[in-house]
Scaffold this motif. Structure first.
Motif, PDB file in Angstrom:
ATOM      1  N   LYS A 165       0.838  -1.207   0.000  1.00  0.00           N
ATOM      2  CA  LYS A 165       0.000   0.000   0.000  1.00  0.00           C
ATOM      3  C   LYS A 165       0.869   1.252   0.000  1.00  0.00           C
ATOM      4  O   LYS A 165       0.585   2.227  -0.722  1.00  0.00           O
ATOM      5  CB  LYS A 165      -0.917  -0.026   1.219  1.00  0.00           C
ATOM      6  CG  LYS A 165      -1.897   1.131   1.301  1.00  0.00           C
ATOM      7  CD  LYS A 165      -2.792   0.989   2.532  1.00  0.00           C
ATOM      8  CE  LYS A 165      -3.756   2.171   2.635  1.00  0.00           C
ATOM      9  NZ  LYS A 165      -4.635   2.036   3.845  1.00  0.00           N
ATOM     10  N   GLN A 166       1.942   1.230   0.803  1.00  0.00           N
ATOM     11  CA  GLN A 166       2.857   2.369   0.847  1.00  0.00           C
ATOM     12  C   GLN A 166       3.555   2.555  -0.501  1.00  0.00           C
ATOM     13  O   GLN A 166       3.763   3.690  -0.944  1.00  0.00           O
ATOM     14  CB  GLN A 166       3.890   2.158   1.963  1.00  0.00           C
ATOM     15  CG  GLN A 166       3.295   2.240   3.360  1.00  0.00           C
ATOM     16  CD  GLN A 166       4.272   1.808   4.439  1.00  0.00           C
ATOM     17  OE1 GLN A 166       5.200   1.042   4.193  1.00  0.00           O
ATOM     18  NE2 GLN A 166       4.049   2.284   5.661  1.00  0.00           N
ATOM     19  N   LEU A 167       3.911   1.450  -1.156  1.00  0.00           N
ATOM     20  CA  LEU A 167       4.535   1.537  -2.468  1.00  0.00           C
ATOM     21  C   LEU A 167       3.576   2.155  -3.480  1.00  0.00           C
ATOM     22  O   LEU A 167       3.967   3.044  -4.264  1.00  0.00           O
ATOM     23  CB  LEU A 167       4.973   0.152  -2.950  1.00  0.00           C
ATOM     24  CG  LEU A 167       5.540   0.080  -4.375  1.00  0.00           C
ATOM     25  CD1 LEU A 167       6.780   0.959  -4.523  1.00  0.00           C
ATOM     26  CD2 LEU A 167       5.837  -1.364  -4.773  1.00  0.00           C
ATOM     27  N   LYS A 168       2.334   1.710  -3.465  1.00  0.00           N
ATOM     28  CA  LYS A 168       1.331   2.258  -4.393  1.00  0.00           C
ATOM     29  C   LYS A 168       1.169   3.761  -4.199  1.00  0.00           C
ATOM     30  O   LYS A 168       1.089   4.526  -5.172  1.00  0.00           O
ATOM     31  CB  LYS A 168      -0.004   1.538  -4.175  1.00  0.00           C
ATOM     32  CG  LYS A 168      -1.087   1.943  -5.159  1.00  0.00           C
ATOM     33  CD  LYS A 168      -2.361   1.130  -4.940  1.00  0.00           C
ATOM     34  CE  LYS A 168      -3.439   1.543  -5.943  1.00  0.00           C
ATOM     35  NZ  LYS A 168      -4.695   0.752  -5.723  1.00  0.00           N
ATOM     36  N   HIS A 169       1.146   4.189  -2.945  1.00  0.00           N
ATOM     37  CA  HIS A 169       1.017   5.618  -2.640  1.00  0.00           C
ATOM     38  C   HIS A 169       2.233   6.384  -3.163  1.00  0.00           C
ATOM     39  O   HIS A 169       2.108   7.483  -3.729  1.00  0.00           O
ATOM     40  CB  HIS A 169       0.865   5.817  -1.135  1.00  0.00           C
ATOM     41  CG  HIS A 169       0.699   7.242  -0.726  1.00  0.00           C
ATOM     42  ND1 HIS A 169       1.760   8.042  -0.352  1.00  0.00           N
ATOM     43  CD2 HIS A 169      -0.412   8.025  -0.633  1.00  0.00           C
ATOM     44  CE1 HIS A 169       1.322   9.249  -0.045  1.00  0.00           C
ATOM     45  NE2 HIS A 169      -0.004   9.268  -0.207  1.00  0.00           N
ATOM     46  N   ALA A 170       3.423   5.798  -2.975  1.00  0.00           N
ATOM     47  CA  ALA A 170       4.649   6.459  -3.432  1.00  0.00           C
ATOM     48  C   ALA A 170       4.679   6.573  -4.952  1.00  0.00           C
ATOM     49  O   ALA A 170       5.099   7.596  -5.503  1.00  0.00           O
ATOM     50  CB  ALA A 170       5.875   5.699  -2.932  1.00  0.00           C
ATOM     51  N   ILE A 171       4.223   5.522  -5.647  1.00  0.00           N
ATOM     52  CA  ILE A 171       4.184   5.551  -7.117  1.00  0.00           C
ATOM     53  C   ILE A 171       3.262   6.664  -7.598  1.00  0.00           C
ATOM     54  O   ILE A 171       3.584   7.419  -8.525  1.00  0.00           O
ATOM     55  CB  ILE A 171       3.720   4.186  -7.672  1.00  0.00           C
ATOM     56  CG1 ILE A 171       4.762   3.102  -7.381  1.00  0.00           C
ATOM     57  CG2 ILE A 171       3.450   4.270  -9.174  1.00  0.00           C
ATOM     58  CD1 ILE A 171       4.269   1.684  -7.651  1.00  0.00           C
ATOM     59  N   THR A 172       2.126   6.796  -6.946  1.00  0.00           N
ATOM     60  CA  THR A 172       1.132   7.799  -7.336  1.00  0.00           C
ATOM     61  C   THR A 172       1.636   9.216  -7.118  1.00  0.00           C
ATOM     62  O   THR A 172       1.308  10.128  -7.884  1.00  0.00           O
ATOM     63  CB  THR A 172      -0.174   7.589  -6.533  1.00  0.00           C
ATOM     64  OG1 THR A 172      -0.654   6.259  -6.749  1.00  0.00           O
ATOM     65  CG2 THR A 172      -1.244   8.588  -6.940  1.00  0.00           C
ATOM     66  N   ASN A 173       2.465   9.399  -6.102  1.00  0.00           N
ATOM     67  CA  ASN A 173       2.851  10.748  -5.698  1.00  0.00           C
ATOM     68  C   ASN A 173       4.272  11.143  -6.084  1.00  0.00           C
ATOM     69  O   ASN A 173       4.705  12.254  -5.762  1.00  0.00           O
ATOM     70  CB  ASN A 173       2.667  10.900  -4.190  1.00  0.00           C
ATOM     71  CG  ASN A 173       1.205  10.889  -3.779  1.00  0.00           C
ATOM     72  OD1 ASN A 173       0.524  11.894  -3.871  1.00  0.00           O
ATOM     73  ND2 ASN A 173       0.722   9.731  -3.341  1.00  0.00           N
ATOM     74  N   THR A 174       5.003  10.267  -6.755  1.00  0.00           N
ATOM     75  CA  THR A 174       6.385  10.595  -7.109  1.00  0.00           C
ATOM     76  C   THR A 174       6.455  11.353  -8.433  1.00  0.00           C
ATOM     77  O   THR A 174       5.444  11.511  -9.135  1.00  0.00           O
ATOM     78  CB  THR A 174       7.239   9.312  -7.186  1.00  0.00           C
ATOM     79  OG1 THR A 174       8.613   9.654  -7.153  1.00  0.00           O
ATOM     80  CG2 THR A 174       6.936   8.524  -8.458  1.00  0.00           C
ATOM     81  N   SER A 175       7.641  11.796  -8.769  1.00  0.00           N
ATOM     82  CA  SER A 175       7.838  12.506 -10.036  1.00  0.00           C
ATOM     83  C   SER A 175       7.875  11.515 -11.199  1.00  0.00           C
ATOM     84  O   SER A 175       8.165  10.326 -11.022  1.00  0.00           O
ATOM     85  CB  SER A 175       9.139  13.294  -9.996  1.00  0.00           C
ATOM     86  OG  SER A 175      10.252  12.407  -9.993  1.00  0.00           O
ATOM     87  N   ALA A 176       7.612  12.026 -12.383  1.00  0.00           N
ATOM     88  CA  ALA A 176       7.652  11.179 -13.576  1.00  0.00           C
ATOM     89  C   ALA A 176       9.059  10.622 -13.795  1.00  0.00           C
ATOM     90  O   ALA A 176       9.229   9.480 -14.241  1.00  0.00           O
ATOM     91  CB  ALA A 176       7.201  11.977 -14.791  1.00  0.00           C
TER      92      ALA A 176
END
Length: 359
Positions: A165-176
């Motif tokens: 879940k934390q990984l999914k959140h990080a993917i959504t909120n990181t830079s391209a």
């Protein structure tokens, strides 16, 4: 973490243990990355003083009280000759407290075992056997301790669902840009759903036990005389958990041929003789407490721990390197590639992993 120690603070802390600072010498002890630890040497006594890192452990009393509960249980077992290692019990202050609070900071004292030494790495199969056996004896002695009595000092520490879940959140909120650098690993993790499902399925079938959660050789003290383990130390992360986590992390940390932050993945190999030694000694040290389902889970834990740590490294890379210390911007990405490659190597050698079932 700084090891700077204010003379004023040390004077206040030592006074609680009936010690005058001017009559003592104190120096940094060990190379721990979390708490600050000092050796205090006085004319008539010698002990260890430790400052609890409240950034990692925001509820330090839980860490201290957990250690008391565990050491009390192990002391009883040791007195009954049912635990061969030496329990390390926190020293009491002059008012019989298990800690000192000075300027909002928490301190504790521990006995100094002068006839002991520690090791940073395993260099022989005998050391591997001794290490696995010692940690197993620790768990076996605590098998009749209610793990629910321990405070969860790091809640959901080994919760794979939470890490995903934390990984999914990080993917959504990181830079391209960062997402592009990590795309290969993100895709690979997404292909591992059957393994993830197997973890979800086995967890409800396993008993929760007291786990050390940092089963590395440097968390043992060895006797200078016998060169055998004397004591299990660093109980800070002891919590309710599953034995597959302790065993898996032990294998993860000592069986690969390269360091966990090495980028030379082509050179990574698994030391299978060492793995077999760890498995045999660990199961023997558990002294019959292991259920068949738990025995099966040990091999799963060997794959789970690098998989989960790889996810944590990748998450931290995408989130801006907030948790793990880094030496360069891609450090956590390299670590993630390393651990997920190790996971793949274990998956490719299921037959060798399965030797654990008959160990």
């Amino acid at each position: 973490m700084s090891h700077d120690l204010s003379p004023k603070i040390i004077t206040l802390v030592l006074a609680h243990y009936g010690v005058t600072a001017s009559h003592c010498q104190y120096s940094v002890l060990g190379n721990g990355l979390i708490n600050s630890t000092y050796l205090v040497e006085c004319d008539d006594k010698c002990f260890v003083l430790q400052h609890i890192n409240q950034q990692v452990f925001p509820k330090p009393l839980e860490v201290i009280n957990n250690a008391d509960l565990i050491s009390q249980h192990l002391t009883t077992k040791h007195q009954q000759q049912r635990y061969p290692l030496m329990p390390v019990t926190q020293l009491r202050t002059q008012t019989q407290d298990n800690h000192v609070k000075v300027q909002g900071q928490f301190w504790r004292a521990l006995p100094y075992l002068g006839q002991s030494y520690s090791l940073e790495t395993m260099t022989t199969l005998q050391q591997a056997a001794d290490t696995a056996n010692a940690f197993a004896q620790f768990s076996a002695a605590l098998s009749d301790f209610n793990s629910a009595d321990l405070a969860p000092v790091i809640p959901q520490f080994h919760d794979l669902a939470l890490r995903l879940k934390q990984l999914k959140h990080a993917i959504t909120n990181t830079s391209a840009c960062l997402q592009q650098q990590a795309q290969g690993l993100i895709h690979f993790i997404g292909t591992q759903q059957s393994f993830i499902d197997s973890i979800t399925a086995i967890m409800p079938t396993l008993p929760q036990r007291v786990c050390h959660n940092d089963t590395k050789i440097n968390n043992l003290l060895f006797s200078k005389h016998s060169h055998k383990p004397m004591a299990v130390i660093d109980l800070d992360t002891c919590m309710a958990g599953y034995l597959m986590h302790d065993f898996g992390d032990m294998v993860r940390s000592c069986c690969p041929s390269i360091a966990e932050d090495s980028a030379n993945l082509a050179e990574m190999a698994i030391d299978w003789p060492q793995f077999n030694t760890l498995a045999q000694a660990y199961i023997a040290g558990l002294n019959g407490i292991l259920s068949e389902q738990e025995r099966t889970s040990l091999a799963i834990g060997v794959k789970l721990m690098p998989f989960m740590l790889g996810i944590r490294f990748l998450t931290d890379f995408l989130a801006g390197n907030r948790y793990f210390k880094i030496d360069y911007p891609e450090h956590n990405l390299v670590r993630a590639k390393n651990q997920l490659h190790l996971y793949q190597l274990f998956c490719q050698q299921q037959a060798l992993l399965s030797n654990i079932y008959s160990a």
